[in-house]
Design a protein around this motif. Sequence first.
Motif, PDB file in Angstrom:
ATOM      1  N   PRO A  86      39.376   2.833   5.783  1.00 11.84           N
ATOM      2  CA  PRO A  86      37.928   2.575   5.843  1.00 11.84           C
ATOM      3  C   PRO A  86      37.240   2.594   4.485  1.00 11.84           C
ATOM      4  CG  PRO A  86      38.369   4.839   6.431  1.00 11.84           C
ATOM      5  CD  PRO A  86      39.712   4.197   6.198  1.00 11.84           C
ATOM      6  N   GLY A  87      37.955   2.865   3.421  1.00  7.85           N
ATOM      7  CA  GLY A  87      37.328   2.902   2.098  1.00  7.85           C
ATOM      8  C   GLY A  87      36.905   4.298   1.716  1.00  7.85           C
ATOM      9  N   GLN A  88      35.647   4.459   1.295  1.00  4.85           N
ATOM     10  CA  GLN A  88      35.148   5.765   0.866  1.00  4.85           C
ATOM     11  C   GLN A  88      33.825   6.074   1.540  1.00  4.85           C
ATOM     12  OE1 GLN A  88      35.184   5.469  -3.555  1.00  4.85           O
ATOM     13  NE2 GLN A  88      36.739   7.067  -3.466  1.00  4.85           N
ATOM     14  N   VAL A  89      33.545   7.360   1.682  1.00  2.17           N
ATOM     15  CA  VAL A  89      32.259   7.803   2.214  1.00  2.17           C
ATOM     16  C   VAL A  89      31.678   8.852   1.277  1.00  2.17           C
ATOM     17  CG1 VAL A  89      32.828   7.382   4.634  1.00  2.17           C
ATOM     18  CG2 VAL A  89      33.310   9.624   3.617  1.00  2.17           C
ATOM     19  N   GLN A  90      30.370   9.005   1.389  1.00  2.57           N
ATOM     20  CA  GLN A  90      29.694  10.121   0.736  1.00  2.57           C
ATOM     21  C   GLN A  90      28.876  10.832   1.803  1.00  2.57           C
ATOM     22  OE1 GLN A  90      26.503   9.556  -2.264  1.00  2.57           O
ATOM     23  NE2 GLN A  90      27.632  11.014  -3.529  1.00  2.57           N
ATOM     24  N   VAL A  91      29.076  12.128   1.924  1.00  2.00           N
ATOM     25  CA  VAL A  91      28.344  12.907   2.913  1.00  2.00           C
ATOM     26  C   VAL A  91      27.676  14.091   2.229  1.00  2.00           C
ATOM     27  CG1 VAL A  91      29.931  12.280   4.783  1.00  2.00           C
ATOM     28  CG2 VAL A  91      30.321  14.392   3.475  1.00  2.00           C
ATOM     29  N   SER A  92      26.659  14.611   2.896  1.00  4.99           N
ATOM     30  CA  SER A  92      26.115  15.924   2.540  1.00  4.99           C
ATOM     31  C   SER A  92      26.456  16.862   3.686  1.00  4.99           C
ATOM     32  CB  SER A  92      24.606  15.844   2.308  1.00  4.99           C
ATOM     33  OG  SER A  92      23.958  15.262   3.420  1.00  4.99           O
ATOM     34  N   HIS A  93      26.478  18.149   3.425  1.00  2.00           N
ATOM     35  CA  HIS A  93      26.865  19.066   4.492  1.00  2.00           C
ATOM     36  C   HIS A  93      26.142  20.400   4.387  1.00  2.00           C
ATOM     37  CE1 HIS A  93      30.086  21.960   2.715  1.00  2.00           C
ATOM     38  NE2 HIS A  93      29.342  21.533   1.737  1.00  2.00           N
ATOM     39  N   ILE A  94      26.132  21.088   5.536  1.00  2.00           N
ATOM     40  CA  ILE A  94      25.664  22.469   5.629  1.00  2.00           C
ATOM     41  C   ILE A  94      26.881  23.304   5.992  1.00  2.00           C
ATOM     42  CG2 ILE A  94      24.202  24.079   6.908  1.00  2.00           C
ATOM     43  CD1 ILE A  94      22.366  21.616   7.476  1.00  2.00           C
ATOM     44  N   LEU A  95      27.097  24.402   5.299  1.00  2.00           N
ATOM     45  CA  LEU A  95      28.254  25.257   5.537  1.00  2.00           C
ATOM     46  C   LEU A  95      27.800  26.672   5.896  1.00  2.00           C
ATOM     47  CD1 LEU A  95      31.300  26.038   5.355  1.00  2.00           C
ATOM     48  CD2 LEU A  95      30.926  26.423   2.906  1.00  2.00           C
ATOM     49  N   VAL A  96      28.369  27.184   6.973  1.00  2.00           N
ATOM     50  CA  VAL A  96      28.210  28.597   7.323  1.00  2.00           C
ATOM     51  C   VAL A  96      29.603  29.215   7.310  1.00  2.00           C
ATOM     52  CG1 VAL A  96      27.489  30.262   9.071  1.00  2.00           C
ATOM     53  CG2 VAL A  96      26.169  28.163   8.727  1.00  2.00           C
ATOM     54  N   ARG A  97      29.823  30.172   6.437  1.00  2.00           N
ATOM     55  CA  ARG A  97      31.162  30.728   6.225  1.00  2.00           C
ATOM     56  C   ARG A  97      31.462  31.868   7.198  1.00  2.00           C
ATOM     57  NH1 ARG A  97      33.203  28.919   1.381  1.00  2.00           N
ATOM     58  NH2 ARG A  97      31.676  28.126  -0.152  1.00  2.00           N
ATOM     59  N   PHE A  98      32.766  32.136   7.381  1.00  2.00           N
ATOM     60  CA  PHE A  98      33.226  33.326   8.082  1.00  2.00           C
ATOM     61  C   PHE A  98      34.643  33.624   7.628  1.00  2.00           C
ATOM     62  CE2 PHE A  98      34.322  29.750  10.836  1.00  2.00           C
ATOM     63  CZ  PHE A  98      35.670  29.976  11.090  1.00  2.00           C
ATOM     64  N   GLU A  99      35.066  34.872   7.792  1.00  2.00           N
ATOM     65  CA  GLU A  99      36.444  35.239   7.485  1.00  2.00           C
ATOM     66  C   GLU A  99      37.330  34.804   8.651  1.00  2.00           C
ATOM     67  OE1 GLU A  99      37.866  36.444   4.832  1.00  2.00           O
ATOM     68  OE2 GLU A  99      35.952  36.501   3.740  1.00  2.00           O
ATOM     69  N   PRO A 100      38.391  34.035   8.394  1.00  2.00           N
ATOM     70  CA  PRO A 100      39.202  33.471   9.479  1.00  2.00           C
ATOM     71  C   PRO A 100      39.742  34.508  10.457  1.00  2.00           C
ATOM     72  CG  PRO A 100      39.795  32.490   7.369  1.00  2.00           C
ATOM     73  CD  PRO A 100      38.860  33.603   7.074  1.00  2.00           C
ATOM     74  N   ASN A 101      39.998  35.708   9.999  1.00  2.00           N
ATOM     75  CA  ASN A 101      40.599  36.728  10.863  1.00  2.00           C
ATOM     76  C   ASN A 101      39.569  37.693  11.458  1.00  2.00           C
ATOM     77  OD1 ASN A 101      43.218  35.725  10.325  1.00  2.00           O
ATOM     78  ND2 ASN A 101      43.277  36.892   8.402  1.00  2.00           N
ATOM     79  N   ASP A 102      38.304  37.408  11.295  1.00  3.22           N
ATOM     80  CA  ASP A 102      37.244  38.282  11.798  1.00  3.22           C
ATOM     81  C   ASP A 102      36.539  37.562  12.943  1.00  3.22           C
ATOM     82  OD1 ASP A 102      34.888  39.751  12.252  1.00  3.22           O
ATOM     83  OD2 ASP A 102      34.823  40.444  10.158  1.00  3.22           O
ATOM     84  N   SER A 103      36.913  37.874  14.182  1.00  6.37           N
ATOM     85  CA  SER A 103      36.385  37.144  15.342  1.00  6.37           C
ATOM     86  C   SER A 103      34.889  37.371  15.529  1.00  6.37           C
ATOM     87  CB  SER A 103      37.145  37.557  16.603  1.00  6.37           C
ATOM     88  OG  SER A 103      37.039  38.967  16.802  1.00  6.37           O
ATOM     89  N   GLN A 142      32.669  37.992  13.139  1.00  7.05           N
ATOM     90  CA  GLN A 142      31.984  37.198  12.106  1.00  7.05           C
ATOM     91  C   GLN A 142      31.991  35.716  12.467  1.00  7.05           C
ATOM     92  OE1 GLN A 142      33.082  36.312   7.668  1.00  7.05           O
ATOM     93  NE2 GLN A 142      32.534  38.494   7.822  1.00  7.05           N
ATOM     94  N   GLU A 143      33.109  35.255  13.029  1.00  8.29           N
ATOM     95  CA  GLU A 143      33.178  33.843  13.416  1.00  8.29           C
ATOM     96  C   GLU A 143      32.195  33.542  14.544  1.00  8.29           C
ATOM     97  OE1 GLU A 143      36.248  30.366  14.993  1.00  8.29           O
ATOM     98  OE2 GLU A 143      37.040  32.310  14.387  1.00  8.29           O
ATOM     99  N   ALA A 144      32.088  34.460  15.500  1.00  6.08           N
ATOM    100  CA  ALA A 144      31.162  34.250  16.610  1.00  6.08           C
ATOM    101  C   ALA A 144      29.721  34.168  16.098  1.00  6.08           C
ATOM    102  CB  ALA A 144      31.298  35.382  17.625  1.00  6.08           C
ATOM    103  N   ASN A 145      29.369  35.035  15.162  1.00  6.83           N
ATOM    104  CA  ASN A 145      28.027  34.995  14.570  1.00  6.83           C
ATOM    105  C   ASN A 145      27.791  33.680  13.823  1.00  6.83           C
ATOM    106  OD1 ASN A 145      27.371  37.542  15.523  1.00  6.83           O
ATOM    107  ND2 ASN A 145      28.111  38.593  13.671  1.00  6.83           N
ATOM    108  N   ALA A 146      28.816  33.216  13.085  1.00  2.00           N
ATOM    109  CA  ALA A 146      28.697  31.945  12.355  1.00  2.00           C
ATOM    110  C   ALA A 146      28.529  30.786  13.325  1.00  2.00           C
ATOM    111  CB  ALA A 146      29.923  31.742  11.469  1.00  2.00           C
ATOM    112  N   ARG A 147      29.248  30.848  14.454  1.00  3.09           N
ATOM    113  CA  ARG A 147      29.161  29.775  15.457  1.00  3.09           C
ATOM    114  C   ARG A 147      27.759  29.702  16.057  1.00  3.09           C
ATOM    115  NH1 ARG A 147      33.645  30.805  17.745  1.00  3.09           N
ATOM    116  NH2 ARG A 147      32.832  32.248  19.329  1.00  3.09           N
ATOM    117  N   ARG A 148      27.160  30.874  16.350  1.00  4.24           N
ATOM    118  CA  ARG A 148      25.796  30.887  16.884  1.00  4.24           C
ATOM    119  C   ARG A 148      24.801  30.368  15.844  1.00  4.24           C
ATOM    120  NH1 ARG A 148      27.603  35.696  19.355  1.00  4.24           N
ATOM    121  NH2 ARG A 148      26.897  36.959  17.590  1.00  4.24           N
TER     122      ARG A 148
END
Length: 665
Positions: free
Chosen positions: A239-256, A258-264
Motif C-alpha cells: 500500500p505504500g506509506q502512511v503517516q499517522v498520529s497517535h495517543i498512547l496510554v502505557r502499562f506494564e505488560p505483567n501488571d494486570s 495497571q493494564e485494566a486501568n489503562a484499558r479504561r
Amino acid sequence: MKHRIISAFVFSLFISLSGKFISPSFGQDPAESPVLLTVGGKTIQRDELVYLISKSGPVDSSPGISREEFEENLDLFINYQLKVREAEAQGLDQTEEFRREFESFKETLIAPFLIRNSLEEGELRKAYSRMQEMVRASHILFQFPSNASTEDSLIVLKMALKVKGDIENGANINELAVQYSDDPSAQTNRGDLGYFTSLQMVQPFEDAAFNLQVGQVSDPVLTNFGYHIIQVQDRKPNPGQVQVSHILVRFEPNDSLQEANARRKIADIYTEIQKESTVWEDIVLNYSEDLASNQRGGILPWFGVGAMIPDFEMAAFSLSEIGEVSPPIRTQYGYHILRLEDKKPMASFEELEESIRSKILRDSRSRMIQSQVVAVQKARYGFKEEETSVSKLGQELNSVPKSEFNAQLESKGLNQSPLFSLKGKTYLANDLAEYMKDLEVRNTPKEGTFDFWYDRYVAHILSETEVQDISSSNKEYQMLTKEYRDGILLFSLMNKEVWQKGLMDSLGQEEYYRKNISNYQWKDRAEAFIVKVLDSGQLTSARNQLSNGGYNSSLIKAFEDNYRSNAPLAFQTQSGVFEYTDHPVLSKADMSKNYQEIQVDGQTYLIVIGQKFAAGPRKFEESRGLVIRDYQDYLENTLTQSLKTKYPVNVNNAVKEEAYLALNR
C-alpha cells in the motif's frame, strides 16, 4: 529542428557520470575509424566528432542535423582540439594533479561497463519488483547449539522436517512456534512476523517466503540464525506509506491491574474523541504518554510495511480516509488510538534506486553478486585453476600466520608453485605473496590463511583483467574516457590562459577598457524612487508622504520604515539611479516632473524623480564585472587564433562527409 551546439571549451566536465547513453554504431571491436582531421600533425578520428555531436542530442524530437549546424559544430570541435593540443604541449597531462583527477574519473566512468553493474542492476530490479507486494508469514526457528557438529546439525534438520510434516498434516504453526521456536519473540507473537516486503528479511528467508503460495509450508531454510520453517499466511499489494498520529496510554505488560486501568482510560479517551467539539491535538497533549510526540499532535514519521510492530502497522494501514480514527489497539508498548494524517503510494524505481542499492550492498546479496561476478569473469577470460598445486598449498600454508607466510613459502620451496592461468599467463604462489605483502584485514579470517588470501587474489586479478579488457576493446568506454581526459586538459588550459588571467590581470583589464570604452556607456539616467501600490486603501497616505518631499535618502527611509511597520503588504519599492529610456516603468513617466502617479499594466506607481545624468562613459569601477567577462572572451579568441597559426589544421573532406551522413542516418 535545432541541435544543441557542442561546447567550445568543455564537452565533458558537466555531463552525467552514469555512462547510460547510446552511442552511434560503436561495437565492442570496431574497425579503426578513419582520420577526419589533423591538428599540428596529431590525427583526430571521425568517430570522435560523431560521438560528441550525438551526445549533445537534439533539443526537439527531430532526427538528424542540418548542414549549417554540422559546420558550426565542426568549427567548435576544431577549436576544442586546438586547445587540447596546446594543453598537451604545455605538459598539463603530465602533472600529478591531472593524473589524480583523471584516475578518479576513470574509476567512476568504468562502473557501468563492468559485469557487476549488470548483475547489480538485476538484483535492484528484482528487489523493486518484490516490493510491489507484501507477504505475511509465520515461522519456527531451530537454532544450532554452540560449536555444533555435523551430527548436531542433522539432528536440528530432522526436527525441522518433523515439524514441517506436522504442519502439513493440519497442526497450527503458531501453536507449534510457542512450543518449538528458538526465536525469543515467538512467546509473544506466536511466530507471526506480520507483513514484510523485500529487503526486510535476510536473503534466504526472503527468497523462500516470496516463492511460497498462501498456506504453503517451506522446506527448512538455512540462514545464519539456523533452520526456519515458514508458512505464508497472506499476500497482497504493497500500500505504500502512511503517516499517522497517535495517543498512547502505557502499562506494564505483567501488571494486570495497571493494564485494566489503562484499558479504561483509553476507552474514555476514545469516547471523548467522538464528540464534535473535541480538538485532537488538545487530547493528545493532555493524555498521550508518548513524550516524543505529544507536543506535536502525536504525529509520527512516515512508514511503510515492516517498519512498525505488526498490530500497530495493521491498524494504521486499515485506515482509509484522512482524519479517520482507529478504535483502541493493544501493543507491547500500551494502548493506542491512531489517526490517519496522510498516505502515499509506493515510490518509483528511480526514487528508490539508491536506497535499494545501499541495502543490497549491506546484506548477503552483495556477497552473492560478487560470487556471480567471479564466475562470469572466470568463464569469459578462460580462468583455469591448477587444482593439485592449489590443494597442496592450502594443506601446507592454511595454518601459517600471514606474517610468516612468505618465509614459509620459500622455506618449503613452494614459491614457484602455479596457482592458475588467465588469458595465457600463469600466476604463481610468489605473485600471491607479493600481493599479500602490503594488505591487512581487521579480523582473523575464519578460513585458512592460504584459502582466504587466494580467493581475494583471484578476485583481484580477475577484476584487473576485466578493466584491461574494457579499456582495450570497448569503443564506447574509450570514447568516454577520452572525452573526460580532454575535458580536464581543456579546463586546465582555459583556467591558466583565460579565466584566471582575465580575473587577476588588472592592468590588462584597464587597457582593454580604454580600447573598448565605447562598449561601456551609460544611457540617460536619473535618480528615482518607485513605489508600486498594492493596497489602494493606503494610496492617500503614501501620496501625502511623497508628493512634496523631493528625492532624498531621508524621505525614502522614512517612507519604507513606516509602511513596513504599519502596512507591510501595501507597497513594493525600489530606489537608485536608473537608465530610464528602457526601464519598464520610468520609460512611461514624465522625467521633467519631480513627483507623479502613473498606471502601467493596470498597476498604480508613485514616482519621485531626483537628479538626472546625461549619457556618457561608465567609470572603470562601474564596469569592472562586464570588462572582466569581455576581457576573458577576448583572451579566449586571441588564444584560439594563435593556436590556429601554431597548429595547422587539415580536414579530410571525404571523411567529413561520412561524419555528416552518419549523423543523419
